[in-house]
Design a protein around this motif. Sequence first.
Motif, PDB file in Angstrom:
ATOM      1  N   CYS A 293       0.991  -1.271   0.148  1.00 36.40           N
ATOM      2  CA  CYS A 293       0.085  -0.105   0.160  1.00 36.40           C
ATOM      3  C   CYS A 293       0.941   1.218  -0.035  1.00 36.40           C
ATOM      4  O   CYS A 293       0.391   2.329  -0.750  1.00 36.40           O
ATOM      5  CB  CYS A 293      -0.774  -0.014   1.301  1.00 36.40           C
ATOM      6  N   GLY A 294       2.019   1.356   0.605  1.00 34.95           N
ATOM      7  CA  GLY A 294       2.954   2.395   0.835  1.00 34.95           C
ATOM      8  C   GLY A 294       3.348   2.692  -0.580  1.00 34.95           C
ATOM      9  O   GLY A 294       3.882   3.703  -1.109  1.00 34.95           O
ATOM     10  N   LEU A 295       3.917   1.429  -1.348  1.00 37.86           N
ATOM     11  CA  LEU A 295       4.268   1.720  -2.567  1.00 37.86           C
ATOM     12  C   LEU A 295       3.438   2.354  -3.569  1.00 37.86           C
ATOM     13  O   LEU A 295       3.848   3.116  -4.449  1.00 37.86           O
ATOM     14  CB  LEU A 295       4.881   0.326  -3.097  1.00 37.86           C
ATOM     15  N   VAL A 296       2.108   2.054  -3.382  1.00 31.58           N
ATOM     16  CA  VAL A 296       0.942   2.472  -4.224  1.00 31.58           C
ATOM     17  C   VAL A 296       1.015   4.190  -4.014  1.00 31.58           C
ATOM     18  O   VAL A 296       0.998   5.024  -4.909  1.00 31.58           O
ATOM     19  CB  VAL A 296      -0.539   1.864  -3.930  1.00 31.58           C
ATOM     20  N   VAL A 297       0.968   4.396  -2.884  1.00 30.97           N
ATOM     21  CA  VAL A 297       0.903   5.855  -2.456  1.00 30.97           C
ATOM     22  C   VAL A 297       2.112   6.691  -2.720  1.00 30.97           C
ATOM     23  O   VAL A 297       2.019   7.631  -3.300  1.00 30.97           O
ATOM     24  CB  VAL A 297       0.845   6.005  -0.904  1.00 30.97           C
TER      25      VAL A 297
END
Length: 447
Positions: A293-297
Amino acid sequence: MSTGMNRNAPYAVRLVSIVWRRRGARQAGMQIGRLRRRLATGVGAVLLGLVALLFAGASDRAQAVFGVLVARFPYAPLALTPAVFALVVWVTRRTAPYARGSGIPQVIAASRAPDTPPSNALVSLWTACVKLVLTIVMLLGGASVGREGPTVQISAAIMVKVHRYLRVPITSGVLIAGGAAGVAAAFNTPLAGVAFAIEELAAAYEQRVAVLVMGAVMIAGLVSLGIAGDYVYFGVMHETLGVSAVLLVTPVAGVLGGAAGGLFSRLVLGFAGARWRPIAAARAHPILFAGGCGLVVALLGIVTGGATWGTGYGATRALVEGHGQSDWFGPAKFLAALATTLSGAPGGIFAPSLAVGAGFGNLLTGLFAGQPAGAVVLLGMTAYFVGVVRAPLTAVIIVMEATAARGLILPLFATALIADAASTLVCRERLYHGLAKPFVALVEGKA
């Protein structure tokens, strides 16, 4: 007979004297109890107002630090943001599992059975403090989180702690008052705090809670006003719409914005209970999933030039004041807020939802080119926010107080009511109450 009455007279007098003294003692005890409750409410409201201001300042500094880092190392978020997401979720699960997510569902659940061990765990000072620190860490990593939900949880925790210290019984009203004062202090919107107590925190709003809520909101608001000044959260917007424009814009904004907000809620609530194998696998590996999720953000922030990182306050204010953003801001912020929320990390939904709504309103300005852009943005902001939180009165008052847009109050109410109906068609369950279910089960001993 006369002699008998005289013989019994001293006993009767003593009995009346004893009853009278006991009655006086009870009245004195009641007065002392009322004084303690008022003192606890006042002290708690002052403390939570100060904490809300400190938290707001630390959050803004965290966003600024992240901005400086990205300016020097534009691709650093590709490594930093996933690492922060994964680390924060790991720390949350290990040290304070009830600090995950917004914080509002925890207060809703705790108010069902106040002053019980499960409720005390949900609004403990330790849990709330960990939540504040980890939310700031999330903002240091560029997460799309708000500070309002965490402020509600820490405010309820402070109010409970002060009442317990002064030996005042912990009731649902104490939790509701603390949470409402937290909203008021976070946005500098006293009326919105009262409305939020009615619509979200209290399943059945009782008259006797009204004075407690309004007193706490007033004191917390005065603390914020005295220190931070009479600021308007999203800037001042004086534009208005004519009757014909209202009849044209409000149905479109209400239906589309409410449906979009309902979609966000449905995705968030659906993720928790979905049995689809990929989603079940993601829930089984929460740390790894949080990193994803952090990578998407991080990717969304880089693609949008940093517009989707953080609370979205700056972009929202720019749109309200008529300084346009890219048409992609709204959809990109929607995805960033969704990824951050699904990660399970501590952080609020309020501010990101208002930012997504402003981006949605920005898209509508293209459809209604002849209308004031700021006014259309506010209608879009209200519609999407209502679609997410399903609290029309709170949404209208927050937007009105945070932008001084009193000339738009009727269009805002119309948009909110339409958006609420549209959101219900997409997601019947209210977001915060759906997220509160696991905590409610814990409080009621069903977990």
